[in-house]
Design a protein around this motif. Structure first.
Motif, PDB file in Angstrom:
ATOM      1  N   UNK A  89      32.049 -19.645  12.667  1.00 48.64           N
ATOM      2  CA  UNK A  89      33.346 -20.013  13.245  1.00 48.64           C
ATOM      3  C   UNK A  89      34.035 -21.053  12.375  1.00 48.64           C
ATOM      4  N   UNK A  90      33.293 -22.065  11.947  1.00 51.87           N
ATOM      5  CA  UNK A  90      33.877 -23.119  11.128  1.00 51.87           C
ATOM      6  C   UNK A  90      34.457 -22.540   9.837  1.00 51.87           C
ATOM      7  N   UNK A  91      33.710 -21.654   9.199  1.00 51.59           N
ATOM      8  CA  UNK A  91      34.197 -21.048   7.957  1.00 51.59           C
ATOM      9  C   UNK A  91      35.479 -20.269   8.192  1.00 51.59           C
ATOM     10  N   UNK A  92      35.546 -19.562   9.335  1.00 51.49           N
ATOM     11  CA  UNK A  92      36.717 -18.730   9.626  1.00 51.49           C
ATOM     12  C   UNK A  92      37.935 -19.557  10.004  1.00 51.49           C
ATOM     13  N   UNK A  93      37.737 -20.614  10.785  1.00 51.29           N
ATOM     14  CA  UNK A  93      38.869 -21.391  11.288  1.00 51.29           C
ATOM     15  C   UNK A  93      39.181 -22.568  10.375  1.00 51.29           C
ATOM     16  N   UNK A  94      38.211 -23.477  10.173  1.00 51.16           N
ATOM     17  CA  UNK A  94      38.463 -24.651   9.331  1.00 51.16           C
ATOM     18  C   UNK A  94      38.706 -24.254   7.882  1.00 51.16           C
ATOM     19  N   UNK A  95      38.115 -23.144   7.467  1.00 53.73           N
ATOM     20  CA  UNK A  95      38.299 -22.695   6.092  1.00 53.73           C
ATOM     21  C   UNK A  95      39.616 -21.993   5.836  1.00 53.73           C
ATOM     22  N   UNK A  96      40.365 -21.703   6.895  1.00 56.22           N
ATOM     23  CA  UNK A  96      41.638 -21.001   6.765  1.00 56.22           C
ATOM     24  C   UNK A  96      42.769 -21.994   6.557  1.00 56.22           C
ATOM     25  N   UNK A  97      43.967 -21.519   6.148  1.00 55.98           N
ATOM     26  CA  UNK A  97      45.110 -22.435   6.022  1.00 55.98           C
ATOM     27  C   UNK A  97      45.423 -23.174   7.316  1.00 55.98           C
ATOM     28  N   UNK A  98      45.305 -22.492   8.474  1.00 57.52           N
ATOM     29  CA  UNK A  98      45.620 -23.165   9.734  1.00 57.52           C
ATOM     30  C   UNK A  98      44.621 -24.281  10.054  1.00 57.52           C
ATOM     31  N   UNK A  99      43.401 -24.169   9.488  1.00 53.90           N
ATOM     32  CA  UNK A  99      42.373 -25.175   9.735  1.00 53.90           C
ATOM     33  C   UNK A  99      42.273 -26.225   8.655  1.00 53.90           C
ATOM     34  N   UNK A 100      43.159 -26.177   7.664  1.00 51.92           N
ATOM     35  CA  UNK A 100      43.169 -27.179   6.605  1.00 51.92           C
ATOM     36  C   UNK A 100      42.457 -26.772   5.340  1.00 51.92           C
TER      37      UNK A 100
END
Length: 408
Positions: free
Chosen positions: A98-109
């Motif tokens: 989950x962290x890779x998908x969300x935090x790793x995305x542009x929306x997650x920084x």
């Protein structure tokens, strides 16, 4: 993320404890995200913070509920960290995905986890840790991982740890922000005092105090709580998924110049929402009111609404006196210079937005003789917590599983 405004503000969506897509709190999450996304589109909030305990059992199917909810609001920036329930069964593999998908995305920084070999008495395997930092709206934000380095799991109990690599990183990051003159906010799952390793507990609380961190924003408690120590505001927000504290909703926190502010926004209370960001309330103050403003007070407030700024009507009132108009001074704030009579005590700001709804916040501005208290014997704990403060959303009775609430 570059600031285009004069105030840093975010929404804190408390511990989710997601289990099934049809659960009421999953619906609540979707509604909160929709409201926060609309406010972000209007330039009123910088991001939404998720403080861990995202899934009740740390399982992929539960994280899928969160990912589906986030997918409905693709333009809402999100910053997330882990909580103890994200390691409920001794592994964080699904959280790491989950962290890779969300935090790793542009929306997650665009943040990546780190692999560290930690001194671990039970096993010597390297550990994935998900801590990171970035400057948002002129504030250096540091997001900590208190979970990955520990052994906490169901049947074992809580085991909050940072690990030496993260602690050294934090010390360097705070020192660098100080050199750059940036105010700092730290985001954690729980109070520093809850760390299991004594030297980590002392080190984290000491770094926060030494560097004058403005805000430590936390989950874990399940209830709204403010614990200001005269230098730093420790703030915890009500759980979305396991809530016995009152109406579900989200907290709003802001840093405006020298003042840090916080107030809870219930989901069942329609917009608009207003929060006074200057002057500081005496209970949250870190410095006295500017003596150079003798006889005057500079009032500023954050307004959250889905209506255009031209529809806002904002007025400020001292005690029971006549109200004065406030005018916009940025995309998310209104402002007024008003006389402050000797002996005045309470300041109220009211906003309407053309919908027929209104909101008011009342504070007691700090005086010119305020002196910050000395360091507490248990820094980084809830011992400085404030009693009930209904205007901020505080009950004051600590109805949560780790204090006086039910055991979920």
């Amino acid at each position: 993320m570059r600031a285009r405004h004069g105030i840093f503000a975010f929404a804190h969506i408390g511990d989710l404890h997601l289990e099934r897509a049809e659960d009421r709190h999953a619906d609540d999450l979707r509604a909160i995200l929709a409201e926060a996304a609309g406010l972000h589109r209007s330039g009123l909030l910088d991001f939404a913070f998720l403080p861990g305990d995202l899934a009740e059992d740390g399982e992929a199917a539960q994280y899928a509920i969160l990912r589906a909810a986030l997918d409905r609001q693709p333009d809402l920036p999100v910053r997330l960290i882990a909580g103890d329930h994200d390691r409920q069964h001794g592994t964080m593999t699904d959280f790491d995905a989950l962290f890779a998908a969300v935090a790793g995305s542009p929306r997650g920084g665009g943040h990546a986890a780190r692999r560290h070999a930690l001194p671990r008495p039970r096993d010597a395997a390297s550990v994935t840790q998900s801590y990171y930092a970035e400057t948002i709206g002129g504030v250096h934000c540091l997001f900590l991982d208190m979970i990955s380095a520990g052994y906490g799991e169901k049947g074992f109990g809580l085991d909050f740890r940072l690990g030496p690599r993260q602690l050294a990183w934090l010390e360097d990051a705070l020192a660098q922000a100080a050199r750059q003159g940036l105010p700092c906010a730290v985001f954690t799952h729980t109070y520093p005092d809850d760390l299991c390793v004594p030297h980590e507990r002392a080190a984290l609380a000491g770094l926060i105090r030494h560097h004058g961190v403005r805000l430590v924003e936390m989950g874990h408690t399940h209830y709204n709580e403010l614990a200001p120590d005269g230098r730093t505001l420790y703030a915890a927000a009500r759980s979305v998924g396991q809530n016995e504290d009152g109406s579900v909703g989200y907290a709003v926190a802001a840093i405006d110049g020298a003042v840090t502010s916080w107030r809870f926004k219930p989901l069942d209370r329609a917009l608009p929402f207003v929060m006074i960001t200057s002057p500081a309330d005496r209970r949250l103050a870190t410095a006295p009111r500017d003596a150079a403003l003798d006889g005057q007070i500079d009032v500023r407030a954050l307004v959250l609404t889905d209506q255009p700024q031209g529809a806002w009507c904002c007025r400020v009132r001292i005690d029971g006196g006549a109200s004065c108009p406030m005018v916009p001074d940025g995309p998310r704030t209104v402002h007024a210079w008003i006389p402050w009579p000797e002996g005045a005590r309470r300041l109220a700001v009211t906003v309407t937005d053309g919908t027929g709804n209104a909101d008011t916040e009342v504070i007691e501005p700090v005086g010119r003789t305020f002196v910050p208290p000395p360091a507490h014997e248990r820094p980084g704990s809830d011992t400085c917590r404030l009693p009930a403060w209904p205007e901020k959303g505080l009950r004051g009775d600590q109805l949560g599983p780790n204090r006086n609430g039910r055991h979920w």
